[in-house]
Design a protein around this motif. Structure first.
Motif, PDB file in Angstrom:
ATOM      1  N   SER A 197      10.318  -1.636  -0.183  1.00 60.19           N
ATOM      2  CA  SER A 197       9.448  -0.502  -0.490  1.00 60.19           C
ATOM      3  C   SER A 197      10.199   0.558  -1.295  1.00 60.19           C
ATOM      4  CB  SER A 197       8.891   0.088   0.804  1.00 60.19           C
ATOM      5  OG  SER A 197       7.910   1.045   0.526  1.00 60.19           O
ATOM      6  N   ILE A 198      11.399   0.894  -0.865  1.00 63.67           N
ATOM      7  CA  ILE A 198      12.195   1.910  -1.558  1.00 63.67           C
ATOM      8  C   ILE A 198      12.551   1.434  -2.965  1.00 63.67           C
ATOM      9  CG2 ILE A 198      14.439   3.088  -1.583  1.00 63.67           C
ATOM     10  CD1 ILE A 198      14.190   3.200   1.527  1.00 63.67           C
ATOM     11  N   ALA A 199      12.986   0.185  -3.086  1.00 59.68           N
ATOM     12  CA  ALA A 199      13.343  -0.358  -4.405  1.00 59.68           C
ATOM     13  C   ALA A 199      12.126  -0.384  -5.329  1.00 59.68           C
ATOM     14  CB  ALA A 199      13.925  -1.756  -4.253  1.00 59.68           C
ATOM     15  N   SER A 200      10.971  -0.762  -4.801  1.00 60.88           N
ATOM     16  CA  SER A 200       9.751  -0.796  -5.622  1.00 60.88           C
ATOM     17  C   SER A 200       9.364   0.601  -6.081  1.00 60.88           C
ATOM     18  CB  SER A 200       8.595  -1.401  -4.827  1.00 60.88           C
ATOM     19  OG  SER A 200       8.873  -2.731  -4.481  1.00 60.88           O
ATOM     20  N   ILE A 201       9.380   1.551  -5.165  1.00 60.22           N
ATOM     21  CA  ILE A 201       9.032   2.934  -5.508  1.00 60.22           C
ATOM     22  C   ILE A 201       9.969   3.470  -6.582  1.00 60.22           C
ATOM     23  CG2 ILE A 201       9.037   5.311  -4.625  1.00 60.22           C
ATOM     24  CD1 ILE A 201       7.963   4.111  -1.946  1.00 60.22           C
ATOM     25  N   LEU A 202      11.266   3.304  -6.386  1.00 64.50           N
ATOM     26  CA  LEU A 202      12.233   3.806  -7.369  1.00 64.50           C
ATOM     27  C   LEU A 202      12.065   3.125  -8.722  1.00 64.50           C
ATOM     28  CD1 LEU A 202      15.458   4.160  -5.182  1.00 64.50           C
ATOM     29  CD2 LEU A 202      14.015   5.998  -6.104  1.00 64.50           C
ATOM     30  N   THR A 203      11.891   1.814  -8.705  1.00 62.49           N
ATOM     31  CA  THR A 203      11.714   1.083  -9.968  1.00 62.49           C
ATOM     32  C   THR A 203      10.474   1.564 -10.708  1.00 62.49           C
ATOM     33  OG1 THR A 203      12.803  -0.882  -9.075  1.00 62.49           O
ATOM     34  CG2 THR A 203      11.384  -1.207 -10.994  1.00 62.49           C
ATOM     35  N   PHE A 204       9.349   1.643 -10.017  1.00 60.66           N
ATOM     36  CA  PHE A 204       8.107   2.063 -10.670  1.00 60.66           C
ATOM     37  C   PHE A 204       8.187   3.497 -11.171  1.00 60.66           C
ATOM     38  CE2 PHE A 204       5.679  -1.188  -7.913  1.00 60.66           C
ATOM     39  CZ  PHE A 204       5.846  -2.169  -8.868  1.00 60.66           C
ATOM     40  N   ILE A 205       8.768   4.392 -10.399  1.00 63.92           N
ATOM     41  CA  ILE A 205       8.858   5.795 -10.826  1.00 63.92           C
ATOM     42  C   ILE A 205       9.796   5.940 -12.016  1.00 63.92           C
ATOM     43  CG2 ILE A 205       9.742   8.068 -10.149  1.00 63.92           C
ATOM     44  CD1 ILE A 205       8.376   7.651  -7.451  1.00 63.92           C
ATOM     45  N   ILE A 206      10.941   5.287 -11.965  1.00 65.00           N
ATOM     46  CA  ILE A 206      11.890   5.382 -13.086  1.00 65.00           C
ATOM     47  C   ILE A 206      11.277   4.795 -14.352  1.00 65.00           C
ATOM     48  CG2 ILE A 206      14.095   4.510 -13.980  1.00 65.00           C
ATOM     49  CD1 ILE A 206      15.143   4.792 -11.041  1.00 65.00           C
ATOM     50  N   VAL A 207      10.723   3.581 -14.245  1.00 69.99           N
ATOM     51  CA  VAL A 207      10.139   2.918 -15.417  1.00 69.99           C
ATOM     52  C   VAL A 207       8.981   3.728 -15.987  1.00 69.99           C
ATOM     53  CG1 VAL A 207       8.791   0.890 -16.089  1.00 69.99           C
ATOM     54  CG2 VAL A 207      10.920   0.599 -14.826  1.00 69.99           C
ATOM     55  N   THR A 208       8.186   4.315 -15.121  1.00 74.23           N
ATOM     56  CA  THR A 208       7.024   5.083 -15.559  1.00 74.23           C
ATOM     57  C   THR A 208       7.404   6.384 -16.258  1.00 74.23           C
ATOM     58  OG1 THR A 208       5.701   4.156 -13.772  1.00 74.23           O
ATOM     59  CG2 THR A 208       4.909   6.190 -14.710  1.00 74.23           C
ATOM     60  N   HIS A 209       8.562   6.919 -15.943  1.00 73.60           N
ATOM     61  CA  HIS A 209       8.945   8.226 -16.472  1.00 73.60           C
ATOM     62  C   HIS A 209       9.998   8.167 -17.580  1.00 73.60           C
ATOM     63  CE1 HIS A 209       6.770   9.381 -12.876  1.00 73.60           C
ATOM     64  NE2 HIS A 209       6.601  10.545 -13.458  1.00 73.60           N
TER      65      HIS A 209
ATOM     66  N   THR B  40       2.887  14.252 -11.900  1.00 75.22           N
ATOM     67  CA  THR B  40       3.782  14.378 -13.052  1.00 75.22           C
ATOM     68  C   THR B  40       3.092  13.983 -14.360  1.00 75.22           C
ATOM     69  OG1 THR B  40       4.665  12.146 -12.707  1.00 75.22           O
ATOM     70  CG2 THR B  40       5.858  13.981 -11.659  1.00 75.22           C
ATOM     71  N   ASN B  41       1.772  13.836 -14.302  1.00 76.08           N
ATOM     72  CA  ASN B  41       0.962  13.467 -15.474  1.00 76.08           C
ATOM     73  C   ASN B  41       1.372  12.123 -16.095  1.00 76.08           C
ATOM     74  OD1 ASN B  41      -0.847  15.597 -15.457  1.00 76.08           O
ATOM     75  ND2 ASN B  41       0.490  16.908 -16.677  1.00 76.08           N
ATOM     76  N   HIS B  42       1.718  11.163 -15.240  1.00 74.14           N
ATOM     77  CA  HIS B  42       2.054   9.813 -15.692  1.00 74.14           C
ATOM     78  C   HIS B  42       1.219   8.761 -14.959  1.00 74.14           C
ATOM     79  CE1 HIS B  42       5.664  11.884 -17.182  1.00 74.14           C
ATOM     80  NE2 HIS B  42       5.720  10.901 -18.058  1.00 74.14           N
ATOM     81  N   LEU B  43       0.022   9.147 -14.561  1.00 69.62           N
ATOM     82  CA  LEU B  43      -0.810   8.258 -13.756  1.00 69.62           C
ATOM     83  C   LEU B  43      -1.186   6.977 -14.508  1.00 69.62           C
ATOM     84  CD1 LEU B  43      -2.321   7.727 -11.140  1.00 69.62           C
ATOM     85  CD2 LEU B  43      -4.269   8.976 -12.082  1.00 69.62           C
TER      86      LEU B  43
ATOM     87  N   VAL C 213       0.827  -1.204   0.000  1.00 70.03           N
ATOM     88  CA  VAL C 213       0.000   0.000   0.000  1.00 70.03           C
ATOM     89  C   VAL C 213       0.866   1.260   0.000  1.00 70.03           C
ATOM     90  CG1 VAL C 213      -1.656   1.338   1.385  1.00 70.03           C
ATOM     91  CG2 VAL C 213      -2.009  -1.103   1.035  1.00 70.03           C
ATOM     92  N   THR C 214       1.929   1.259   0.788  1.00 68.53           N
ATOM     93  CA  THR C 214       2.838   2.415   0.838  1.00 68.53           C
ATOM     94  C   THR C 214       3.479   2.665  -0.518  1.00 68.53           C
ATOM     95  OG1 THR C 214       3.325   1.996   3.170  1.00 68.53           O
ATOM     96  CG2 THR C 214       4.887   3.369   1.974  1.00 68.53           C
ATOM     97  N   SER C 215       4.034   1.616  -1.098  1.00 66.30           N
ATOM     98  CA  SER C 215       4.732   1.755  -2.383  1.00 66.30           C
ATOM     99  C   SER C 215       3.787   2.208  -3.493  1.00 66.30           C
ATOM    100  CB  SER C 215       5.387   0.433  -2.785  1.00 66.30           C
ATOM    101  OG  SER C 215       6.322   0.038  -1.828  1.00 66.30           O
ATOM    102  N   VAL C 216       2.665   1.513  -3.624  1.00 62.87           N
ATOM    103  CA  VAL C 216       1.710   1.833  -4.688  1.00 62.87           C
ATOM    104  C   VAL C 216       1.144   3.236  -4.496  1.00 62.87           C
ATOM    105  CG1 VAL C 216      -0.529   1.212  -5.688  1.00 62.87           C
ATOM    106  CG2 VAL C 216       1.177  -0.559  -5.244  1.00 62.87           C
ATOM    107  N   SER C 217       0.793   3.588  -3.273  1.00 58.39           N
ATOM    108  CA  SER C 217       0.239   4.926  -3.007  1.00 58.39           C
ATOM    109  C   SER C 217       1.232   6.017  -3.371  1.00 58.39           C
ATOM    110  CB  SER C 217      -0.151   5.064  -1.529  1.00 58.39           C
ATOM    111  OG  SER C 217      -1.151   4.154  -1.202  1.00 58.39           O
ATOM    112  N   PHE C 218       2.475   5.836  -2.958  1.00 58.18           N
ATOM    113  CA  PHE C 218       3.500   6.837  -3.262  1.00 58.18           C
ATOM    114  C   PHE C 218       3.668   7.008  -4.768  1.00 58.18           C
ATOM    115  CE2 PHE C 218       7.669   8.614  -3.903  1.00 58.18           C
ATOM    116  CZ  PHE C 218       7.747   9.590  -2.907  1.00 58.18           C
ATOM    117  N   VAL C 219       3.762   5.900  -5.482  1.00 55.88           N
ATOM    118  CA  VAL C 219       3.949   5.947  -6.942  1.00 55.88           C
ATOM    119  C   VAL C 219       2.738   6.584  -7.622  1.00 55.88           C
ATOM    120  CG1 VAL C 219       4.236   4.545  -9.029  1.00 55.88           C
ATOM    121  CG2 VAL C 219       5.561   4.017  -6.977  1.00 55.88           C
ATOM    122  N   ILE C 220       1.546   6.214  -7.203  1.00 54.58           N
ATOM    123  CA  ILE C 220       0.321   6.770  -7.801  1.00 54.58           C
ATOM    124  C   ILE C 220       0.247   8.278  -7.573  1.00 54.58           C
ATOM    125  CG2 ILE C 220      -2.216   6.779  -7.635  1.00 54.58           C
ATOM    126  CD1 ILE C 220      -1.151   4.332  -9.119  1.00 54.58           C
TER     127      ILE C 220
END
Length: 185
Positions: free
Chosen positions: A84-96, A52-55, A39-46
């Motif tokens: 959690s940190i690795a997931s957040i960074l991976t999702f944000i980098i991949v998404t952007h 950043t208009n990448h929802l 929940v923490t990781s997904v919420s932060f990324v969302i």
């Protein structure tokens, strides 16, 4: 103890004190750690991706990556906070990271499929209840999930597939050992 583990520990104690006939406090703590981490990781990324208009990209990447990870397995981080940190960074980098699918995304998709053909499923023994006799099916499903991007032509999905495929390789485990200071030097 990090905030995820502290929260899970506190909640597990409260739940167990009110319902001792249920799961053990240890099982509750483990389950709550996974839930809070997710929940923490997904919420932060969302939230980050919304601003950043990448929802839409974030939602697609999280869904694709999670489904692929379920079937392919892979390396686990040593702590819930590291995960959690690795997931957040991976999702944000991949998404952007955006690029033309042809030829780079096509190449990443094929490389990811080949990696998973060799390595998937990986590290499923202690983290899944799937019977090992079904592992060949998991391999095929993992590869087919990645190859579905040949239809979608998504640079985001190609990057997510590569990130997950790399987590099934020996390189990922060596990197983890290095980070944790468990080198054989």
């Amino acid at each position: 103890m990090n905030f995820i583990d502290r929260s899970a520990n506190s909640l597990a104690k409260v739940i167990y004190s009110h319902y001792p006939e249920g799961a053990s406090e240890t099982v509750l703590r483990y389950s709550l750690t996974l839930l809070i981490n997710t929940v923490t990781s997904v919420s932060f990324v969302i939230i980050f991706s919304f601003f950043t208009n990448h929802l839409l990209e974030a939602i697609c990447v999280i869904a694709f990556y999670t489904i692929l990870r379920f079937f392919s397995g892979g390396m686990h981080m040593p702590t819930s906070l590291a995960c959690s940190i690795a997931s957040i960074l991976t999702f944000i980098i991949v998404t952007h990271i955006d690029y033309n699918f042809q030829p780079f995304g096509l190449l990443l998709t094929i490389v990811s499929a080949l990696i998973l053909l060799k390595t998937a499923p990986n590290n499923m023994e202690n983290s899944s209840s799937v019977n090992p006799k079904y592992y060949p099916h998991l391999k095929v499903i993992s590869v087919l999930i990645v190859l579905s991007n040949l239809y979608f032509h998504s640079s985001f999905l190609a990057s997510a597939a590569l990130a997950q495929a790399l987590l099934t390789t020996k390189i990922a485990y060596k990197f983890s050992d290095y980070i944790e200071g468990r080198t054989n030097a």
